[in-house]
Design an enzyme around this catalytic site. Structure first.
Site, mmCIF file in Angstrom:
data_model
loop_
_atom_site.group_PDB
_atom_site.id
_atom_site.type_symbol
_atom_site.label_atom_id
_atom_site.label_comp_id
_atom_site.label_asym_id
_atom_site.label_seq_id
_atom_site.Cartn_x
_atom_site.Cartn_y
_atom_site.Cartn_z
ATOM 1 C CG PHE A 25 -2.267 -0.612 0.956
ATOM 2 C CD1 PHE A 25 -3.421 0.153 0.962
ATOM 3 C CD2 PHE A 25 -2.366 -1.966 0.678
ATOM 4 C CE1 PHE A 25 -4.663 -0.428 0.699
ATOM 5 C CE2 PHE A 25 -3.595 -2.556 0.422
ATOM 6 C CZ PHE A 25 -4.744 -1.775 0.429
ATOM 7 C CB CYS A 31 -7.867 14.350 0.973
ATOM 8 S SG CYS A 31 -9.451 13.760 0.298
ATOM 9 C CB CYS A 46 -15.367 13.095 2.528
ATOM 10 S SG CYS A 46 -15.338 11.410 3.172
ATOM 11 C CB CYS A 49 -12.187 10.513 5.842
ATOM 12 S SG CYS A 49 -10.540 9.861 5.487
ATOM 13 C CG ASP A 50 -11.700 5.082 8.736
ATOM 14 O OD1 ASP A 50 -11.192 5.299 7.614
ATOM 15 O OD2 ASP A 50 -12.155 3.980 9.083
ATOM 16 C CB THR A 51 -7.615 7.464 5.988
ATOM 17 O OG1 THR A 51 -8.431 6.339 5.659
ATOM 18 C CG2 THR A 51 -6.185 7.185 5.555
ATOM 19 C CD GLU A 112 -8.411 0.981 -2.239
ATOM 20 O OE1 GLU A 112 -8.559 1.694 -1.225
ATOM 21 O OE2 GLU A 112 -8.384 -0.255 -2.190
ATOM 22 C CG HIS A 200 -8.292 -3.837 6.418
ATOM 23 N ND1 HIS A 200 -9.361 -3.769 5.539
ATOM 24 C CD2 HIS A 200 -8.153 -2.575 6.905
ATOM 25 C CE1 HIS A 200 -9.817 -2.533 5.494
ATOM 26 N NE2 HIS A 200 -9.099 -1.795 6.317
#
Length: 206
Positions: A25, A31, A46, A49-51, A112, A200
């Site tokens: 990855f 973003c 958005c 988002c949890d990133t 992605e 995951h």
């Protein structure tokens, strides 16, 4: 061109059509739908988002970054090499020189993206995950994966787009059990769609 990268790591793809496949990855920083700062979340396009995509390491060339990706692959072999490029929004930085450098090292390249920017040529797998309140520019690819439910988003219109796979993925968070039930029910009532789970997280891996 230089690239700002949040992290690079080897794992199993946890979502969508390539679930279970070993992959490196490559997560780009930045973003176009949210700054990444909690103080800005309420005003973000958005909001779920949890990133973590803030900060990161700068690479000064496509070849340098591609070599770093290759260094994360298990062992020395080049067979079945697979890289998933994500973010944040990776199309803010991904370009044809990096695609060429990764291909030269034997990688199949997946991306992605939120679909608000057009993908460059040469990608082997395009996964678009549209977000409510945005205009979809990338309207074709291999996989459409919708985080569900999103207020104001109707999935029926997506079925006219040129994708091979259509996935509904339950939105994570405090309502994940209810969202999973809703997503499963949607798939049962609309057989064009398949259920994607974040395996995951179930496995406790990155």
């Amino acid at each position: 061109m230089s690239y700002t990268v949040k992290e690079i790591y080897y794992t199993l793809q946890g979502e969508g059509a390539n679930t279970g496949r070993p992959a490196v990855f490559l997560r780009f920083a930045g973003c176009n739908l949210w700054s990444g700062r909690e103080a800005d979340r309420a005003s973000a396009i958005c909001q779920f988002c949890d990133t973590d995509f803030l900060g990161g390491t700068r690479f000064t060339s496509a070849d340098q970054l591609a070599e770093e990706v290759a260094g994360q692959w298990f062992g020395n072999g080049t067979s079945k090499r697979f890289v998933v490029i994500t973010g944040g929004e990776p199309l803010l930085q991904l370009d044809e020189p990096l695609i060429a450098s990764l291909h030269a090292l034997g990688f199949e390249i997946a991306i992605e993206t939120n679909g608000t920017l057009e993908a460059p040529r040469g990608l082997d797998w395009i996964c678009v995950s549209p977000k409510a309140g945005t205009s979809l520019v990338q309207r074709s690819g291999d996989e459409l994966k919708v985080v569900y439910p999103q207020r104001g988003m109707m999935l029926e219109g997506f079925e006219r787009l040129d994708f091979d796979h259509f996935f509904v993925q339950p939105m994570d968070g405090p309502d994940v059990e209810q969202n999973t039930e809703l997503a499963a029910r949607y798939c049962l009532e609309h057989p064009r769609w398949r259920l994607s789970l974040q395996t995951h997280k179930v496995l406790g891996i990155r």
